[in-house]
Enzyme design. Sequence first.
Site, PDB file in Angstrom:
ATOM      1  N   ASP A  21      -7.859  -3.152  -2.685  1.00  0.00           N
ATOM      2  CA  ASP A  21      -7.810  -4.608  -2.584  1.00  0.00           C
ATOM      3  C   ASP A  21      -7.962  -5.221  -3.984  1.00  0.00           C
ATOM      4  O   ASP A  21      -9.058  -5.316  -4.514  1.00  0.00           O
ATOM      5  CB  ASP A  21      -8.953  -5.059  -1.659  1.00  0.00           C
ATOM      6  CG  ASP A  21      -9.042  -6.565  -1.537  1.00  0.00           C
ATOM      7  OD1 ASP A  21      -8.073  -7.260  -1.919  1.00  0.00           O
ATOM      8  OD2 ASP A  21     -10.082  -7.052  -1.038  1.00  0.00           O
ATOM      9  N   ASN A  23      -7.412  -8.322  -5.080  1.00  0.00           N
ATOM     10  CA  ASN A  23      -7.867  -9.711  -5.249  1.00  0.00           C
ATOM     11  C   ASN A  23      -9.086 -10.046  -4.388  1.00  0.00           C
ATOM     12  O   ASN A  23      -9.403 -11.217  -4.169  1.00  0.00           O
ATOM     13  CB  ASN A  23      -6.721 -10.693  -4.952  1.00  0.00           C
ATOM     14  CG  ASN A  23      -6.258 -10.563  -3.512  1.00  0.00           C
ATOM     15  OD1 ASN A  23      -6.595  -9.600  -2.822  1.00  0.00           O
ATOM     16  ND2 ASN A  23      -5.512 -11.545  -3.040  1.00  0.00           N
ATOM     17  N   ASP A  25      -9.989 -10.003  -1.154  1.00  0.00           N
ATOM     18  CA  ASP A  25     -10.013 -10.774   0.090  1.00  0.00           C
ATOM     19  C   ASP A  25     -10.261  -9.857   1.295  1.00  0.00           C
ATOM     20  O   ASP A  25     -10.111 -10.271   2.440  1.00  0.00           O
ATOM     21  CB  ASP A  25      -8.708 -11.577   0.267  1.00  0.00           C
ATOM     22  CG  ASP A  25      -7.489 -10.677   0.345  1.00  0.00           C
ATOM     23  OD1 ASP A  25      -7.635  -9.446   0.222  1.00  0.00           O
ATOM     24  OD2 ASP A  25      -6.377 -11.209   0.541  1.00  0.00           O
ATOM     25  N   ASP A  29      -3.587  -4.421  -0.935  1.00  0.00           N
ATOM     26  CA  ASP A  29      -2.367  -5.159  -1.257  1.00  0.00           C
ATOM     27  C   ASP A  29      -1.469  -4.382  -2.225  1.00  0.00           C
ATOM     28  O   ASP A  29      -1.842  -3.312  -2.710  1.00  0.00           O
ATOM     29  CB  ASP A  29      -2.725  -6.537  -1.834  1.00  0.00           C
ATOM     30  CG  ASP A  29      -3.883  -6.435  -2.822  1.00  0.00           C
ATOM     31  OD1 ASP A  29      -3.731  -5.699  -3.815  1.00  0.00           O
ATOM     32  OD2 ASP A  29      -4.942  -7.056  -2.584  1.00  0.00           O
ATOM     33  N   ASP A  98       8.770   1.651   4.817  1.00  0.00           N
ATOM     34  CA  ASP A  98       8.843   1.948   6.243  1.00  0.00           C
ATOM     35  C   ASP A  98       9.938   1.073   6.856  1.00  0.00           C
ATOM     36  O   ASP A  98      10.106  -0.082   6.458  1.00  0.00           O
ATOM     37  CB  ASP A  98       7.486   1.613   6.888  1.00  0.00           C
ATOM     38  CG  ASP A  98       7.082   2.623   7.937  1.00  0.00           C
ATOM     39  OD1 ASP A  98       7.872   2.839   8.872  1.00  0.00           O
ATOM     40  OD2 ASP A  98       5.981   3.189   7.831  1.00  0.00           O
ATOM     41  N   ASP A 200      10.714   4.452  11.429  1.00  0.00           N
ATOM     42  CA  ASP A 200       9.729   4.384  12.504  1.00  0.00           C
ATOM     43  C   ASP A 200      10.347   4.561  13.899  1.00  0.00           C
ATOM     44  O   ASP A 200      11.380   3.966  14.208  1.00  0.00           O
ATOM     45  CB  ASP A 200       9.051   3.003  12.430  1.00  0.00           C
ATOM     46  CG  ASP A 200       7.935   2.836  13.428  1.00  0.00           C
ATOM     47  OD1 ASP A 200       6.918   3.526  13.275  1.00  0.00           O
ATOM     48  OD2 ASP A 200       8.087   2.027  14.369  1.00  0.00           O
ATOM     49  N   GLU A 257      10.752   9.427  11.981  1.00  0.00           N
ATOM     50  CA  GLU A 257       9.688   9.667  12.956  1.00  0.00           C
ATOM     51  C   GLU A 257      10.410   9.874  14.275  1.00  0.00           C
ATOM     52  O   GLU A 257      10.855   8.919  14.890  1.00  0.00           O
ATOM     53  CB  GLU A 257       8.713   8.493  13.044  1.00  0.00           C
ATOM     54  CG  GLU A 257       7.490   8.880  13.864  1.00  0.00           C
ATOM     55  CD  GLU A 257       6.709   7.710  14.439  1.00  0.00           C
ATOM     56  OE1 GLU A 257       5.517   7.890  14.706  1.00  0.00           O
ATOM     57  OE2 GLU A 257       7.273   6.630  14.651  1.00  0.00           O
ATOM     58  N   HIS A 330      -1.328   7.826   9.476  1.00  0.00           N
ATOM     59  CA  HIS A 330      -2.049   6.654   9.972  1.00  0.00           C
ATOM     60  C   HIS A 330      -2.142   6.597  11.497  1.00  0.00           C
ATOM     61  O   HIS A 330      -2.755   5.685  12.037  1.00  0.00           O
ATOM     62  CB  HIS A 330      -1.355   5.390   9.452  1.00  0.00           C
ATOM     63  CG  HIS A 330       0.015   5.239  10.034  1.00  0.00           C
ATOM     64  ND1 HIS A 330       1.033   6.153   9.769  1.00  0.00           N
ATOM     65  CD2 HIS A 330       0.538   4.345  10.893  1.00  0.00           C
ATOM     66  CE1 HIS A 330       2.104   5.799  10.445  1.00  0.00           C
ATOM     67  NE2 HIS A 330       1.839   4.702  11.124  1.00  0.00           N
ATOM     68  N   ASP A 331      -1.501   7.540  12.184  1.00  0.00           N
ATOM     69  CA  ASP A 331      -1.585   7.585  13.648  1.00  0.00           C
ATOM     70  C   ASP A 331      -2.452   8.742  14.134  1.00  0.00           C
ATOM     71  O   ASP A 331      -2.624   8.935  15.339  1.00  0.00           O
ATOM     72  CB  ASP A 331      -0.184   7.746  14.271  1.00  0.00           C
ATOM     73  CG  ASP A 331       0.699   6.538  14.029  1.00  0.00           C
ATOM     74  OD1 ASP A 331       0.168   5.415  13.946  1.00  0.00           O
ATOM     75  OD2 ASP A 331       1.929   6.722  13.930  1.00  0.00           O
TER      76      ASP A 331
HETATM   77  C1  GLC Z   1       5.061   4.523  15.005  1.00  0.00           C
HETATM   78  C2  GLC Z   1       4.045   4.148  13.962  1.00  0.00           C
HETATM   79  C3  GLC Z   1       2.853   3.563  14.643  1.00  0.00           C
HETATM   80  C4  GLC Z   1       3.310   2.327  15.373  1.00  0.00           C
HETATM   81  C5  GLC Z   1       4.467   2.631  16.328  1.00  0.00           C
HETATM   82  C6  GLC Z   1       5.147   1.388  16.792  1.00  0.00           C
HETATM   83  O1  GLC Z   1       4.601   5.513  15.856  1.00  0.00           O
HETATM   84  O2  GLC Z   1       3.723   5.245  13.168  1.00  0.00           O
HETATM   85  O3  GLC Z   1       1.817   3.268  13.763  1.00  0.00           O
HETATM   86  O4  GLC Z   1       2.244   1.798  16.094  1.00  0.00           O
HETATM   87  O5  GLC Z   1       5.464   3.406  15.721  1.00  0.00           O
HETATM   88  O6  GLC Z   1       5.888   0.808  15.758  1.00  0.00           O
HETATM   89 CA    CA Z   2      -6.156  -8.212  -1.151  1.00  0.00          CA
END
Ligand code: GLC
Ligand code: CA
Length: 567
Positions: A21, A23, A25, A29, A98, A200, A257, A330-331
């Site tokens: 981060d 700045n 907040d 970013d 993405d 995605d 994906e 991230h999933d």
């Molecule tokens: C993909 C992404 C996930 C998102 C989903 C819907 O699986 O990795 O984070 O919630 O698609 O876009």
């Molecule tokens: Ca920020």
Amino acid sequence: MEKQWWQKEVIYQIYPKSFYDSNNDGVGDIKGITEKLDYLKSLGITMVWICPIYQSPMADNGYDISDYYQLNPEFGKMKDLEELIAQAKEKRVKIVLDLVINHTSDEHPWFQDLLENPQTSKYRNYYILKDGIDGEPPTNWRSVFGGSVWEPLNGTKEYYFHSFGVKQPDLNWENKNVREELYKMVNYWLEKGIAGFRVDAITFIKKDQSYDNLPADGVDGLVKCTKKTRNQRGIEVFLHELKKETFAKYDCVTIGEAPGVPYEQYGDYIGANGYFSMIFDFRYADLDVASGSEWFKRVDWDVLDLKKLIFTSQQQIQKAGWGATFLENHDQNRSLSKYIKEEKNRNFYSATMLGAMFFYLRGTPFIYQGQEIGMTNFTRKSIEEFDDISSVDQYYRSIKEGFNEEEALHFINLRSRDNSRTPMHWNDQAYGGFSEVEPWLGMNENYKVINVKSQEQDSNSILHFYKKIIKVRQTSEARNCLIYGDFEPVLEDHPTIIAYKRILNHQEVVCYFNFSSKSQPVELNNHLYDVLLNNYKEKNTFNSNQQYELKPYQALVLQKKEASCYE
Ligand code: GLC
Ligand code: CA
């Protein structure tokens, strides 16, 4: 297969909200990424994939886009992104964005117009609308994030379709205008100088056009939608066109994906003329859940199960083309917490062993932010502490399925996507040096011990070992073998050691990973090999049977000496 530039890359995945981060907040970013480019460079990264940064109400943290051409102001301005791309280029780091084209946000102007003029909107056919049947939704399919895939379109007897959340209406790929709008947008971003896209949820773009019911699989009377919405016949036409109209015009990398694709079809996806450069195979990452979303039917697994999934994946992908290898994203939850079952065994050795094990598989390796310092899951005590929409849904669904609150919390704590989305630990100061103010999502308290700064100062840290892992693949004498070599299983039936070879012409690298807290003997003539990587400094010993003793959680990567000297 023919050599491609993207096979050589080492990719770092950034979840921008939680990276840095700049700045103060409370939200990470784009400038924060630019400020950390030298850190990434020092790690040995050559390419960065940034999760969605486009304008979005953030119901699913950016996977719900309300304007494909604007950035979310919280992340920064277009000039910040241009600056990031330019600075990264100077440092020879490529940027991948993405691409979320299965759905938009319900706050996208197309959908907003449809809400305002349900009968007359020119965007009616941009989304999937169907009449209800006797006041009920058109089908009994359950969305990925819970509840019906159908949501009433206000003031009409029609419903709109969403594979994921209610605020993520699916685009109607059957409509040529939609496809053309999307291709235009994809090309706009490629023109900006990015190296490519992570694409995605791409296997969802085609729906079974029969829209008929299936037998229910839950007490909600619904059935998981994926049988009708993922990798459906006819998707090949869309994917082929997408590639032809966009990616094929650029020398770009595309990482799909693509859950739900049987191995027999991998050639179509990643073969020489495949739709993508590479795709992720989630089978091994999901080994602790009965199937992607049936989280409450947890399955117990052992190292042999994990090994089978990894080896099958490697062998199938090798037949078809090229893969994207990863431990975390991230999933997913954190790999140390997932793959090393007992907390007492989660340490430098197991973290580096895991890191090296996946890194030398055949494929382009992805490292998810924080993995390189061994960040872990942490337990949240109430549902209010969760942000991830899928966890919130799973919590309430568990309760409906008859589990009590404690059990429901237990399920989501293990698997919540929030586990990997906590802010990055840069140092041991307040909020882990991620921000000076309270971050958008609760921190994992262990930032005081697990953080970048302390690991930079400690030459025996996980971070330093990750640097070595990367260096061996990128610059050692064995690099070509580690990048392009074939995968070959070793010790297939061993219960606790995962071992494999990489072979390129006369070159051979053999890798041993001991997934056990005890020493394990292996037959190994160590005189035939040079050590490329070892997470122990102490020498290995031989037991009374002259077997080589692998130490607890040892990672040992060996290069075969030139054969001629020994034959
Ligand atoms: C993909 C992404 C996930 C998102 C989903 C819907 O699986 O990795 O984070 O919630 O698609 O876009
Ligand atoms: Ca920020």
